[in-house]
Design a protein around this motif. Sequence first.
Motif, short mmCIF file in Angstrom:
data_model
loop_
_atom_site.label_atom_id
_atom_site.label_comp_id
_atom_site.label_asym_id
_atom_site.label_seq_id
_atom_site.Cartn_x
_atom_site.Cartn_y
_atom_site.Cartn_z
N THR A 121 0.83 -1.21 0.00
CA THR A 121 0.00 0.00 0.00
C THR A 121 0.86 1.26 0.00
OG1 THR A 121 -1.69 -1.20 1.26
CG2 THR A 121 -1.86 1.20 1.20
N LEU A 122 1.95 1.23 0.78
CA LEU A 122 2.84 2.38 0.84
C LEU A 122 3.53 2.63 -0.51
CD1 LEU A 122 4.18 4.60 2.49
CD2 LEU A 122 5.90 2.93 3.23
N VAL A 123 3.92 1.55 -1.19
CA VAL A 123 4.53 1.70 -2.52
C VAL A 123 3.53 2.33 -3.48
CG1 VAL A 123 5.43 0.43 -4.50
CG2 VAL A 123 6.17 -0.18 -2.19
N PHE A 124 2.27 1.88 -3.43
CA PHE A 124 1.24 2.48 -4.29
C PHE A 124 1.06 3.96 -3.96
CE2 PHE A 124 -3.22 3.77 -4.70
CZ PHE A 124 -3.38 3.62 -6.08
N VAL A 125 1.08 4.30 -2.68
CA VAL A 125 0.93 5.70 -2.27
C VAL A 125 2.08 6.54 -2.82
CG1 VAL A 125 1.03 7.25 -0.28
CG2 VAL A 125 -0.47 5.26 -0.24
N LEU A 126 3.30 6.02 -2.76
CA LEU A 126 4.45 6.74 -3.27
C LEU A 126 4.32 6.99 -4.78
CD1 LEU A 126 7.35 4.97 -1.34
CD2 LEU A 126 6.60 7.33 -1.07
N PHE A 134 11.33 10.05 -11.13
CA PHE A 134 10.72 9.09 -10.22
C PHE A 134 11.78 8.34 -9.43
CE2 PHE A 134 9.02 4.78 -9.38
CZ PHE A 134 7.97 5.14 -8.54
N ALA A 135 12.88 7.96 -10.07
CA ALA A 135 13.97 7.28 -9.37
C ALA A 135 14.56 8.18 -8.29
CB ALA A 135 15.03 6.84 -10.37
N ASP A 136 14.76 9.46 -8.63
CA ASP A 136 15.28 10.40 -7.63
C ASP A 136 14.30 10.57 -6.48
OD1 ASP A 136 17.52 10.76 -9.17
OD2 ASP A 136 16.83 12.63 -10.10
N TYR A 137 13.01 10.64 -6.81
CA TYR A 137 11.99 10.83 -5.78
C TYR A 137 11.97 9.65 -4.80
CZ TYR A 137 7.28 10.72 -3.76
OH TYR A 137 6.23 10.62 -2.90
N MET A 138 12.04 8.42 -5.32
CA MET A 138 12.02 7.25 -4.44
C MET A 138 13.27 7.21 -3.57
SD MET A 138 9.16 5.63 -4.97
CE MET A 138 9.41 3.95 -4.40
N GLY A 139 14.43 7.50 -4.16
CA GLY A 139 15.66 7.49 -3.38
C GLY A 139 15.68 8.57 -2.31
N ASP A 140 15.21 9.75 -2.66
CA ASP A 140 15.18 10.85 -1.68
C ASP A 140 14.18 10.57 -0.56
OD1 ASP A 140 17.06 12.19 -3.17
OD2 ASP A 140 15.61 13.45 -4.22
N THR A 141 13.04 9.97 -0.90
CA THR A 141 12.02 9.69 0.11
C THR A 141 12.53 8.71 1.15
OG1 THR A 141 10.27 10.10 -1.51
CG2 THR A 141 9.66 8.90 0.49
N VAL A 142 13.29 7.71 0.72
CA VAL A 142 13.84 6.72 1.65
C VAL A 142 14.75 7.39 2.67
CG1 VAL A 142 15.34 4.71 1.83
CG2 VAL A 142 13.62 4.81 0.03
N THR A 143 15.46 8.44 2.26
CA THR A 143 16.37 9.16 3.16
C THR A 143 15.71 10.37 3.81
OG1 THR A 143 17.23 10.48 1.31
CG2 THR A 143 18.37 8.42 1.82
N ASN A 181 12.00 19.34 7.43
CA ASN A 181 12.21 20.15 8.64
C ASN A 181 10.92 20.82 9.08
OD1 ASN A 181 14.86 19.41 8.49
ND2 ASN A 181 15.65 21.41 7.88
N GLU A 182 10.17 21.35 8.11
CA GLU A 182 8.91 22.02 8.45
C GLU A 182 7.87 21.01 8.93
OE1 GLU A 182 7.36 25.23 6.33
OE2 GLU A 182 9.19 25.67 5.21
N ILE A 183 7.84 19.84 8.30
CA ILE A 183 6.90 18.79 8.72
C ILE A 183 7.26 18.31 10.13
CG2 ILE A 183 6.19 16.41 8.30
CD1 ILE A 183 6.23 17.00 5.35
N ALA A 184 8.56 18.11 10.39
CA ALA A 184 9.00 17.65 11.71
C ALA A 184 8.66 18.66 12.80
CB ALA A 184 10.50 17.38 11.69
N LEU A 189 2.18 12.45 1.95
CA LEU A 189 2.89 11.21 2.28
C LEU A 189 2.80 10.91 3.77
CD1 LEU A 189 4.72 8.87 1.42
CD2 LEU A 189 6.67 10.40 1.71
N VAL A 190 2.98 11.94 4.61
CA VAL A 190 2.91 11.74 6.06
C VAL A 190 1.51 11.30 6.48
CG1 VAL A 190 3.06 12.91 8.29
CG2 VAL A 190 4.79 13.34 6.55
N TYR A 191 0.48 11.94 5.91
CA TYR A 191 -0.89 11.53 6.21
C TYR A 191 -1.11 10.06 5.84
CZ TYR A 191 -2.22 16.48 6.74
OH TYR A 191 -2.33 17.77 7.15
N SER A 192 -0.65 9.67 4.67
CA SER A 192 -0.86 8.30 4.19
C SER A 192 -0.15 7.28 5.07
CB SER A 192 -0.37 8.18 2.74
OG SER A 192 -1.03 9.09 1.89
N VAL A 193 1.10 7.60 5.43
CA VAL A 193 1.85 6.69 6.31
C VAL A 193 1.14 6.55 7.66
CG1 VAL A 193 4.02 6.40 7.58
CG2 VAL A 193 4.06 7.09 5.17
N GLY A 194 0.61 7.65 8.17
CA GLY A 194 -0.11 7.60 9.44
C GLY A 194 -1.34 6.72 9.39
N VAL A 195 -2.11 6.84 8.30
CA VAL A 195 -3.31 6.02 8.16
C VAL A 195 -2.95 4.55 8.02
CG1 VAL A 195 -5.30 5.54 6.68
CG2 VAL A 195 -4.68 7.90 7.19
#
Length: 322
Positions: free
Chosen positions: A16-21, A66-75, A90-93, A295-301
């Motif tokens: 589900t998380l992969v689909f959300v990404l 898309f490859a950059d987005y996935m790699g950056d999201t993991v970090t 930083n703003e989300i945290a 993304l944060v909302y989706s991970v929380g749900v």
Amino acid sequence: MTFRWLAGKLAAALLTLVFVLIFNFFLFRVMGDPTTQLARLPRAAPEEIASLRHSYGLDKPLLGQFADYMGDTVTLDLGISQRTREPVWNEIAHALPWTLLLVGIGTVLSVLIGAWLGVIAATRRGTRSDSGLLGFSLFTYAAPEYWLGILLILVFAVAIPILPAGQQVTPGKEFDSWLAHAADVAEHLILPVATVTLMLLGQFFLIMRSSMVDVLTEDFITVKRATGLPWERVVRRHAVPNALLPLVTISAIQLGAVVGGLITIETIFSWPGLGELTYTAINDKDFPMLEGTFLVYSVGVIAANVLADCLYFGLDPRVQTA
């Protein structure tokens, strides 16, 4: 059996998380190019637009983006906000603890109060108490959250000015200790928490009442009463634990509705959480910030649903033996 069940749930959550990404990436690409706003400015030079597209990686092919987005999201590199030029993470945290505080207290209160009132209504089914509680719950369930928030502000911050109308602390006020600061935050938290609680209370009450009514008609309740146990003990020790099971699942599912309501509630009360951050990003068309908050909302749900499944597995023996 337990490990296999848990592994299946975690695998489903990961898929589900992969689909959300994937959805998150393509959704905001479809919405448009963030540099188009700069392009509309009469003095925007082509070099500035090209530099901005390069800084956001928009000059690369879609698969490369898309490859950059996935790699950056993991970090946890969610990009740079177009509005503040600060890292999105930083703003989300900074905003996330305020949202968790609001959601956590509001949800716990709504579950406790809703379950308690649901038990009272179910054990007094058909009485005036049941009818009054049912009418109140239907009213709070149907009322829009922004209307509830504005109503509370008009009553307790305008008509009877005993509570602050918004923000998390009194502007410009200096505090002698952390305890004084916490007390000021708690005072500002009362109205937003009351709004979240009222927003969720009706549904939790209706679910608990319906579940209790069903449980009280079960054969094991009749057997317990036939053994001579007091009615209060039968309700407290046997009926309520069984009736709470549906409430566990709906508490996690309801988190999706809380997310939508929070955007409105935090905006009304100027509460510095993810909801207000999302609202500001929508107004400014800050796509990197919107990607991050979505993304944060989706991970929380997703995490809340996995937690609810685990709690249900531990509470209901029928699931463990299935």
